[in-house]
Scaffold this motif. Structure first.
Motif, PDB file in Angstrom:
ATOM      1  N   PHE A  45     -39.880  -3.046 -42.692  1.00 35.17           N
ATOM      2  CA  PHE A  45     -40.824  -2.873 -43.791  1.00 35.17           C
ATOM      3  C   PHE A  45     -41.667  -1.599 -43.630  1.00 35.17           C
ATOM      4  N   PHE A  46     -41.219  -0.688 -42.763  1.00 35.14           N
ATOM      5  CA  PHE A  46     -41.957   0.573 -42.633  1.00 35.14           C
ATOM      6  C   PHE A  46     -41.034   1.785 -42.719  1.00 35.14           C
ATOM      7  N   ALA A  47     -39.745   1.583 -42.493  1.00 30.78           N
ATOM      8  CA  ALA A  47     -38.708   2.585 -42.771  1.00 30.78           C
ATOM      9  C   ALA A  47     -38.995   3.942 -42.130  1.00 30.78           C
ATOM     10  N   GLY A  48     -39.359   3.920 -40.847  1.00 28.23           N
ATOM     11  CA  GLY A  48     -39.614   5.186 -40.168  1.00 28.23           C
ATOM     12  C   GLY A  48     -40.737   5.970 -40.814  1.00 28.23           C
ATOM     13  N   ILE A  49     -41.792   5.289 -41.204  1.00 37.33           N
ATOM     14  CA  ILE A  49     -42.916   5.839 -41.980  1.00 37.33           C
ATOM     15  C   ILE A  49     -42.400   6.344 -43.325  1.00 37.33           C
ATOM     16  N   LEU A  50     -41.832   5.448 -44.113  1.00 40.20           N
ATOM     17  CA  LEU A  50     -41.378   5.687 -45.479  1.00 40.20           C
ATOM     18  C   LEU A  50     -40.251   6.716 -45.573  1.00 40.20           C
ATOM     19  N   THR A  51     -39.509   6.914 -44.490  1.00 41.76           N
ATOM     20  CA  THR A  51     -38.543   8.006 -44.459  1.00 41.76           C
ATOM     21  C   THR A  51     -37.110   7.537 -44.643  1.00 41.76           C
ATOM     22  N   ASN A  52     -36.740   6.393 -44.110  1.00 41.25           N
ATOM     23  CA  ASN A  52     -35.403   5.849 -44.343  1.00 41.25           C
ATOM     24  C   ASN A  52     -35.426   5.127 -45.695  1.00 41.25           C
ATOM     25  N   LYS A 272     -40.431  13.297 -46.409  1.00 40.95           N
ATOM     26  CA  LYS A 272     -40.106  11.936 -45.974  1.00 40.95           C
ATOM     27  C   LYS A 272     -38.807  11.414 -46.580  1.00 40.95           C
ATOM     28  N   GLY A 273     -38.882  10.505 -47.566  1.00 44.74           N
ATOM     29  CA  GLY A 273     -37.719   9.755 -47.999  1.00 44.74           C
ATOM     30  C   GLY A 273     -36.599  10.561 -48.611  1.00 44.74           C
ATOM     31  N   LEU A 274     -36.858  11.768 -49.083  1.00 48.78           N
ATOM     32  CA  LEU A 274     -35.836  12.528 -49.789  1.00 48.78           C
ATOM     33  C   LEU A 274     -34.582  12.751 -48.951  1.00 48.78           C
ATOM     34  N   GLY A 275     -34.726  12.930 -47.646  1.00 49.33           N
ATOM     35  CA  GLY A 275     -33.569  13.162 -46.796  1.00 49.33           C
ATOM     36  C   GLY A 275     -33.024  11.907 -46.138  1.00 49.33           C
ATOM     37  N   ASN A 276     -33.654  10.763 -46.404  1.00 52.59           N
ATOM     38  CA  ASN A 276     -33.280   9.487 -45.780  1.00 52.59           C
ATOM     39  C   ASN A 276     -33.103   9.616 -44.268  1.00 52.59           C
ATOM     40  N   GLY A 277     -34.022  10.310 -43.651  1.00 54.63           N
ATOM     41  CA  GLY A 277     -34.012  10.469 -42.198  1.00 54.63           C
ATOM     42  C   GLY A 277     -33.723  11.880 -41.749  1.00 54.63           C
ATOM     43  N   PHE A 278     -33.120  12.694 -42.600  1.00 52.01           N
ATOM     44  CA  PHE A 278     -32.916  14.102 -42.275  1.00 52.01           C
ATOM     45  C   PHE A 278     -34.165  14.887 -42.682  1.00 52.01           C
ATOM     46  N   ALA A 376     -54.251  -5.318 -35.179  1.00 52.06           N
ATOM     47  CA  ALA A 376     -53.389  -5.145 -34.009  1.00 52.06           C
ATOM     48  C   ALA A 376     -52.655  -6.452 -33.685  1.00 52.06           C
ATOM     49  N   ARG A 377     -53.371  -7.574 -33.770  1.00 53.47           N
ATOM     50  CA  ARG A 377     -52.735  -8.873 -33.539  1.00 53.47           C
ATOM     51  C   ARG A 377     -51.660  -9.156 -34.578  1.00 53.47           C
ATOM     52  N   TYR A 378     -51.964  -8.809 -35.815  1.00 48.74           N
ATOM     53  CA  TYR A 378     -51.018  -9.047 -36.901  1.00 48.74           C
ATOM     54  C   TYR A 378     -49.743  -8.221 -36.708  1.00 48.74           C
ATOM     55  N   MET A 379     -49.905  -6.984 -36.234  1.00 49.98           N
ATOM     56  CA  MET A 379     -48.746  -6.142 -35.922  1.00 49.98           C
ATOM     57  C   MET A 379     -47.845  -6.828 -34.912  1.00 49.98           C
ATOM     58  N   GLU A 380     -48.441  -7.342 -33.849  1.00 47.74           N
ATOM     59  CA  GLU A 380     -47.654  -7.994 -32.810  1.00 47.74           C
ATOM     60  C   GLU A 380     -46.982  -9.257 -33.341  1.00 47.74           C
ATOM     61  N   GLU A 381     -47.686  -9.995 -34.194  1.00 48.41           N
ATOM     62  CA  GLU A 381     -47.152 -11.245 -34.723  1.00 48.41           C
ATOM     63  C   GLU A 381     -45.968 -10.992 -35.651  1.00 48.41           C
ATOM     64  N   THR A 382     -46.102 -10.013 -36.545  1.00 47.05           N
ATOM     65  CA  THR A 382     -44.979  -9.723 -37.441  1.00 47.05           C
ATOM     66  C   THR A 382     -43.770  -9.228 -36.654  1.00 47.05           C
ATOM     67  N   ARG A 383     -44.028  -8.458 -35.621  1.00 43.46           N
ATOM     68  CA  ARG A 383     -42.906  -8.007 -34.782  1.00 43.46           C
ATOM     69  C   ARG A 383     -42.194  -9.205 -34.133  1.00 43.46           C
ATOM     70  N   SER A 384     -42.974 -10.133 -33.591  1.00 41.55           N
ATOM     71  CA  SER A 384     -42.365 -11.280 -32.922  1.00 41.55           C
ATOM     72  C   SER A 384     -41.562 -12.133 -33.904  1.00 41.55           C
ATOM     73  N   LEU A 385     -41.953 -12.095 -35.174  1.00 44.70           N
ATOM     74  CA  LEU A 385     -41.253 -12.867 -36.206  1.00 44.70           C
ATOM     75  C   LEU A 385     -40.083 -12.094 -36.811  1.00 44.70           C
ATOM     76  N   GLY A 386     -39.881 -10.856 -36.358  1.00 45.07           N
ATOM     77  CA  GLY A 386     -38.715 -10.106 -36.792  1.00 45.07           C
ATOM     78  C   GLY A 386     -38.929  -9.179 -37.972  1.00 45.07           C
ATOM     79  N   LEU A 387     -40.144  -8.623 -38.097  1.00 45.84           N
ATOM     80  CA  LEU A 387     -40.432  -7.678 -39.180  1.00 45.84           C
ATOM     81  C   LEU A 387     -41.229  -6.500 -38.633  1.00 45.84           C
ATOM     82  N   LEU A 388     -40.855  -5.287 -39.000  1.00 46.83           N
ATOM     83  CA  LEU A 388     -41.583  -4.084 -38.603  1.00 46.83           C
ATOM     84  C   LEU A 388     -42.508  -3.664 -39.738  1.00 46.83           C
ATOM     85  N   ALA A 389     -43.781  -3.442 -39.394  1.00 46.50           N
ATOM     86  CA  ALA A 389     -44.781  -3.030 -40.377  1.00 46.50           C
ATOM     87  C   ALA A 389     -45.526  -1.822 -39.830  1.00 46.50           C
ATOM     88  N   GLY A 390     -46.342  -1.222 -40.664  1.00 48.98           N
ATOM     89  CA  GLY A 390     -47.161  -0.086 -40.257  1.00 48.98           C
ATOM     90  C   GLY A 390     -48.636  -0.436 -40.297  1.00 48.98           C
TER      91      GLY A 390
END
Length: 427
Positions: A45-52, A272-278, A376-390
């Motif tokens: 849910f963060f896509a390499g900081i909106l890049t992918n 950012k997103g225009l190159g989808n990572g490039f 910070a706690r919420y970041m760790e919790e979402t990660r443990s549940l299988g979601l990446l956030a910013g």
């Protein structure tokens, strides 16, 4: 992983931010999911900081890059004709709506903003620039000077004379309780007052993010920048829209974020997103502004054949799959769900966003004050549940999320369930 982290800390600067108490290494990706070195899969849910922007391992992008690699020409620089660069510039100029538009390609959003500021100050023969409070425009010397977030500023030195405006700070006491119309009127009064009191003669430009990225996806109400534009135009002041995070249909309601305000700016910056990572960034501007500088210029890596192949394929994919409409659909699932759930959680101070660009602001349940520790706690919790956030916000207390525009409705519901569960677990 501890060995890799130790090696990182030995050779990388201390200020280079890493997410999570135990940082992860992403080793593979497919669709809208990635896998770390331990084999754990995450919905991204963060896509390499909106890049992918269109996800991972996209055949159309991979094949376009492979075709260019097969020619043996990875780089030539802008002193030669670059077919892919011209083709991409034609598309962006058309989509921008800017009259007689021309495009210059860079490697990043920071470089793009530096270029736009150079064009504006050259055209207006002034070093005076307006920017927004809570803004972020990059980490270079000039870009930092128009950044209004203390956490991202190393010093007060600046090549520009900058004045900051209201527009995304409705949490302040003087603006609480105002309607959109009332807030816009107050902000325009402030702009007029700044022009009457703080500047000397001509001002070069206003640079603004339609939705503030590092600011935690705070945003001006639709119509504010149109009201600003009336004042700016009367003074001959140029308007630069920083679309590094808001471009390419992400808001769902417009292809570029500034179009939500009914404004055609003089320049837009993108990356950012225009190159989808490039690595690709750039400026699209009125032709007279782009052509004006008298000195010779070029970009060694800007517009290189590999990045252009990826960017052309990415933009074509966005348009042919109508990903702007998909952002509106899937974003509504998440935003509506979060807003429905928010009253159950006193730690949620705000839910905001447009399309696939949304944030949850976390606060102290007793005082309502920003709560970065909870974030910070919420970041760790979402990660443990299988979601990446910013994370973002002026005080580091906002969870900001921007999944790939290819997010499916099922993935939107899956992500929403994780976000709500994480709130339950830390409340």
């Amino acid at each position: 992983m501890s060995d890799l982290l130790a090696r990182h800390r030995a050779v990388m600067p201390n200020w280079l931010a890493l997410y999570y108490q135990d940082p992860i290494e992403i080793v593979s990706g497919k669709g809208n999911r990635v896998v770390d070195a331990a084999g754990k899969s995450y919905l991204d849910f963060f896509a390499g900081i909106l890049t992918n922007m269109i996800g991972y391992d996209v055949a159309e992008v991979r094949e376009a890059v492979e075709r260019q690699l097969a020619t043996g020409v990875v780089h030539t620089s802008t002193v030669y004709l670059l077919r892919g660069q011209i083709e991409l510039a034609e598309k962006i100029a058309r989509l921008s709506g800017i009259p007689d538009a021309k495009v210059f390609f860079t490697n990043s959003g920071t470089e793009a903003n530096e270029t736009a500021l150079l064009l504006a100050t050259y055209a207006r023969k002034s070093d005076q620039v307006l920017a927004m409070r809570q803004s972020y425009h990059g980490r270079s010397f000039g870009a930092i000077s128009v950044t209004s977030n203390r956490s991202w500023k190393n010093n007060s030195l600046s090549p520009l004379n900058v004045h900051f405006l209201h527009g995304a700070d409705r949490h302040l006491t003087q603006f609480k309780g105002l309607s959109d119309a009332g807030y816009i009127a107050a902000c325009v009064d402030d702009l007029r007052h700044v022009l009457a009191t703080a500047v000397a003669g001509d001002v070069a430009a206003l640079i603004a993010e339609p939705i503030q990225g590092v600011g935690g996806f705070t945003m001006a109400p639709d119509g504010l920048f149109a009201a600003y534009q009336e004042v700016l135009a009367a003074e001959g002041i140029l308007f630069i829209s920083d679309e590094v995070q808001t471009g390419w249909g992400r808001t769902g309601s417009a292809f570029f974020g500034i179009q939500n305000h009914g404004v055609t700016p003089d320049m837009m910056t993108f990356a950012k997103g225009l190159g989808n990572g490039f690595a690709v960034g750039g400026v699209v501007a009125r032709g007279d502004l782009m052509d004006a500088p008298h000195a010779v210029g070029l970009a060694t890596f800007g517009g290189n054949p590999i990045a252009m192949a990826a960017a052309n394929a990415t933009l074509d994919f966005v348009l042919s799959h109508d990903l702007q409409a998909n952002a509106a659909r899937t974003g509504a699932i998440i935003l509506d769900g979060l807003r429905a759930a928010a009253p159950r959680f006193p730690i949620v101070g705000d839910v905001r966003g447009k399309g696939l660009m949304f944030a949850i602001e976390l606060v102290d349940p007793e005082t309502g004050a920003p709560a970065p520790a909870l974030a910070a706690r919420y970041m760790e919790e979402t990660r443990s549940l299988g979601l990446l956030a910013g994370k973002g916000g002026l005080y580091g207390h906002a969870m900001r999320m921007a999944p790939p525009l290819t997010l499916t409705e099922d993935e939107a519901r899956e992500g929403l369930a994780i976000l709500v569960t994480a709130l339950e677990n830390i409340s």
